[in-house]
Design a protein around this motif. Sequence first.
Motif, mmCIF file in Angstrom:
data_model
loop_
_atom_site.group_PDB
_atom_site.id
_atom_site.type_symbol
_atom_site.label_atom_id
_atom_site.label_comp_id
_atom_site.label_asym_id
_atom_site.label_seq_id
_atom_site.Cartn_x
_atom_site.Cartn_y
_atom_site.Cartn_z
ATOM 1 N N HIS A 58 -8.268 -12.236 2.883
ATOM 2 C CA HIS A 58 -8.103 -11.082 2.076
ATOM 3 C C HIS A 58 -7.001 -10.343 2.540
ATOM 4 C CE1 HIS A 58 -9.220 -7.412 -0.494
ATOM 5 N NE2 HIS A 58 -8.951 -6.848 0.778
ATOM 6 N N GLU A 59 -6.780 -10.088 3.689
ATOM 7 C CA GLU A 59 -5.489 -9.280 3.939
ATOM 8 C C GLU A 59 -4.297 -10.043 3.804
ATOM 9 O OE1 GLU A 59 -5.013 -6.263 5.831
ATOM 10 O OE2 GLU A 59 -6.931 -6.142 4.703
ATOM 11 N N ILE A 60 -4.352 -11.224 4.060
ATOM 12 C CA ILE A 60 -3.141 -12.042 3.482
ATOM 13 C C ILE A 60 -2.782 -12.006 2.309
ATOM 14 C CG2 ILE A 60 -2.159 -14.451 3.714
ATOM 15 C CD1 ILE A 60 -3.468 -15.041 6.286
ATOM 16 N N GLN A 61 -3.814 -12.269 1.385
ATOM 17 C CA GLN A 61 -3.671 -12.228 0.155
ATOM 18 C C GLN A 61 -3.158 -10.610 -0.550
ATOM 19 O OE1 GLN A 61 -7.563 -13.798 -0.779
ATOM 20 N NE2 GLN A 61 -6.643 -15.720 -1.503
ATOM 21 N N ARG A 62 -3.849 -9.551 -0.080
ATOM 22 C CA ARG A 62 -3.518 -8.430 -0.473
ATOM 23 C C ARG A 62 -1.994 -8.211 0.103
ATOM 24 N NH1 ARG A 62 -2.989 -3.695 2.156
ATOM 25 N NH2 ARG A 62 -3.674 -4.309 4.248
ATOM 26 N N LYS A 63 -1.628 -8.466 1.126
ATOM 27 C CA LYS A 63 -0.225 -8.377 1.704
ATOM 28 C C LYS A 63 0.705 -9.140 0.743
ATOM 29 C CE LYS A 63 -0.806 -7.079 6.737
ATOM 30 N NZ LYS A 63 -2.297 -6.916 6.557
ATOM 31 N N LEU A 64 0.410 -10.343 0.421
ATOM 32 C CA LEU A 64 1.244 -10.885 -0.253
ATOM 33 C C LEU A 64 1.440 -10.440 -1.726
ATOM 34 C CD1 LEU A 64 0.183 -14.617 0.229
ATOM 35 C CD2 LEU A 64 2.298 -13.731 1.058
ATOM 36 N N ARG A 65 0.347 -9.904 -2.190
ATOM 37 C CA ARG A 65 0.676 -9.178 -3.646
ATOM 38 C C ARG A 65 1.363 -7.712 -3.393
ATOM 39 N NH1 ARG A 65 -4.947 -10.471 -4.093
ATOM 40 N NH2 ARG A 65 -5.708 -8.397 -3.122
ATOM 41 N N ARG A 66 1.138 -7.282 -2.345
ATOM 42 C CA ARG A 66 2.188 -6.163 -2.364
ATOM 43 C C ARG A 66 3.748 -6.433 -1.983
ATOM 44 N NH1 ARG A 66 0.761 -2.347 2.928
ATOM 45 N NH2 ARG A 66 1.400 -4.300 3.924
ATOM 46 N N LEU A 67 3.695 -7.467 -1.342
ATOM 47 C CA LEU A 67 5.225 -7.924 -1.057
ATOM 48 C C LEU A 67 5.927 -8.215 -2.560
ATOM 49 C CD1 LEU A 67 7.466 -8.951 0.781
ATOM 50 C CD2 LEU A 67 6.291 -11.128 0.571
ATOM 51 N N TYR A 89 12.645 -8.944 12.109
ATOM 52 C CA TYR A 89 12.490 -8.243 10.685
ATOM 53 C C TYR A 89 13.441 -6.967 10.484
ATOM 54 C CZ TYR A 89 8.937 -5.315 12.679
ATOM 55 O OH TYR A 89 8.261 -4.177 13.466
ATOM 56 N N ASN A 90 13.669 -6.742 9.519
ATOM 57 C CA ASN A 90 14.260 -5.405 9.051
ATOM 58 C C ASN A 90 13.140 -4.270 8.980
ATOM 59 O OD1 ASN A 90 15.656 -3.338 7.672
ATOM 60 N ND2 ASN A 90 17.122 -5.000 6.441
ATOM 61 N N GLU A 91 13.476 -3.326 9.843
ATOM 62 C CA GLU A 91 12.645 -2.070 9.856
ATOM 63 C C GLU A 91 12.561 -1.379 8.588
ATOM 64 O OE1 GLU A 91 10.777 -0.672 12.235
ATOM 65 O OE2 GLU A 91 11.378 -1.661 14.044
ATOM 66 N N ARG A 92 13.475 -1.626 7.725
ATOM 67 C CA ARG A 92 13.412 -0.984 6.329
ATOM 68 C C ARG A 92 12.149 -1.558 5.659
ATOM 69 N NH1 ARG A 92 18.030 -2.114 1.981
ATOM 70 N NH2 ARG A 92 16.659 -1.433 0.250
ATOM 71 N N TYR A 93 11.690 -2.775 6.040
ATOM 72 C CA TYR A 93 10.714 -3.386 5.220
ATOM 73 C C TYR A 93 9.278 -3.546 5.967
ATOM 74 C CZ TYR A 93 14.412 -4.603 1.919
ATOM 75 O OH TYR A 93 15.510 -4.504 0.918
ATOM 76 N N LYS A 94 9.322 -2.886 6.970
ATOM 77 C CA LYS A 94 8.356 -2.817 8.122
ATOM 78 C C LYS A 94 7.008 -2.582 7.325
ATOM 79 C CE LYS A 94 6.436 -1.077 12.364
ATOM 80 N NZ LYS A 94 6.606 -0.460 13.714
ATOM 81 N N SER A 95 6.917 -1.796 6.388
ATOM 82 C CA SER A 95 5.616 -1.350 5.823
ATOM 83 C C SER A 95 5.032 -2.275 4.841
ATOM 84 C CB SER A 95 5.881 0.150 4.969
ATOM 85 O OG SER A 95 6.745 -0.267 4.000
ATOM 86 N N LEU A 96 5.922 -3.332 4.621
ATOM 87 C CA LEU A 96 5.582 -4.553 3.635
ATOM 88 C C LEU A 96 4.942 -5.688 4.484
ATOM 89 C CD1 LEU A 96 8.310 -4.355 1.240
ATOM 90 C CD2 LEU A 96 6.000 -3.985 0.830
ATOM 91 N N SER A 97 4.760 -5.511 5.963
ATOM 92 C CA SER A 97 4.580 -6.671 6.797
ATOM 93 C C SER A 97 5.132 -7.997 6.872
ATOM 94 C CB SER A 97 2.946 -6.930 6.370
ATOM 95 O OG SER A 97 2.081 -5.704 6.569
#
Length: 336
Positions: A179-188, A279-287
């Motif tokens: 669930h977490e991976i799918q949620r993170k992918l949708r958010r990305l 990774y780029n710190e600017r996009y940290k919130s997107l995992s």
Amino acid sequence: MRSTMNTTSLSSATVTIESWDSLFRYWHDKDNQLDWNCIFTLPVWLRTWWDSFGREHEPYICAAWKNQQLAGIAPFLREGNTVRIMGSPDLSDYADFIVVPGQESHFLRILFSHLRHEGIVSVHAGLMRPDSSVLSELKNNAQDMGCKISMELAERTYELLLPRTWEEYLRALSGKERHEIQRKLRRLESAGRITYRVVEEKEDVRSAMDTFISLFRSNATEKAGFMYPVKESFFRALAEALAEARILRLSFLDIDNTPASATLCFDYRSTVNIYNNGYNERYKSLSVGLLSKVFSIRHSIELGRKKYDFLKGDEPYKVRLGGVPVQLYDCRIEFA
């Protein structure tokens, strides 16, 4: 014709001290049946490491022969009356000897006789995997060979057996992690245009490594300290050398054409090894750090690879993504 610096004859057995050129020739020679099963003891890896860190040491590359047939190779450094496998623990996750399958006993007996003859009293074989055929031979027959072996628990590597499809991989995860991976992918995907690209050609590696090093340094002070100038030169040289050998897989996850994260992987013998990432710190919130590994796993499945090796370290994400721990052993041999 092999190139040697020195030879020691032992009845029907011979040990030759090999040059870099001859080591590379053995690697490219498909007729000698050597099993180059460890990426960290491939000639291309060892030579790149030695050029960066080993020049103050004496290379001592021993090839053991039985009845004029090559049984195995030990890529040592010699330090007085001790030898150790080439490499360093912060850069080489584990090691092994290069042996013809089924010739482990002959190889070790010939090698150890030679080392005793040369006044060597101990061997540091480094971190070894439990499935190493040489390690199994040592455990079972060290006393009979006249030596003492110590195997200390060391770090663990984590590996994942890859299924045939991405859907099978997701089903194998726990419900929470899936669930977490799918949620993170949708958010990305909602953050912009997502591109996953892989750099493999040598002519493209230099500029791609500029981006990778920048990402690596930017997201953690401990990583920035790790990447001092000599190590940066090593990483760059290694990437180019492995690209030429068709082993490198340098991948980037881009958001609207801006690199958000990167993984430095080695694709060898149907196993993908993830060596480092940034990774780029600017996009940290997107995992993006975690998701770059998820994209790498998915790409590995699409390519039909059999295993994904997360390498050393107990970072929690490795278990979350399905990694299973494999205990490594720090192996030392002393001659009685």
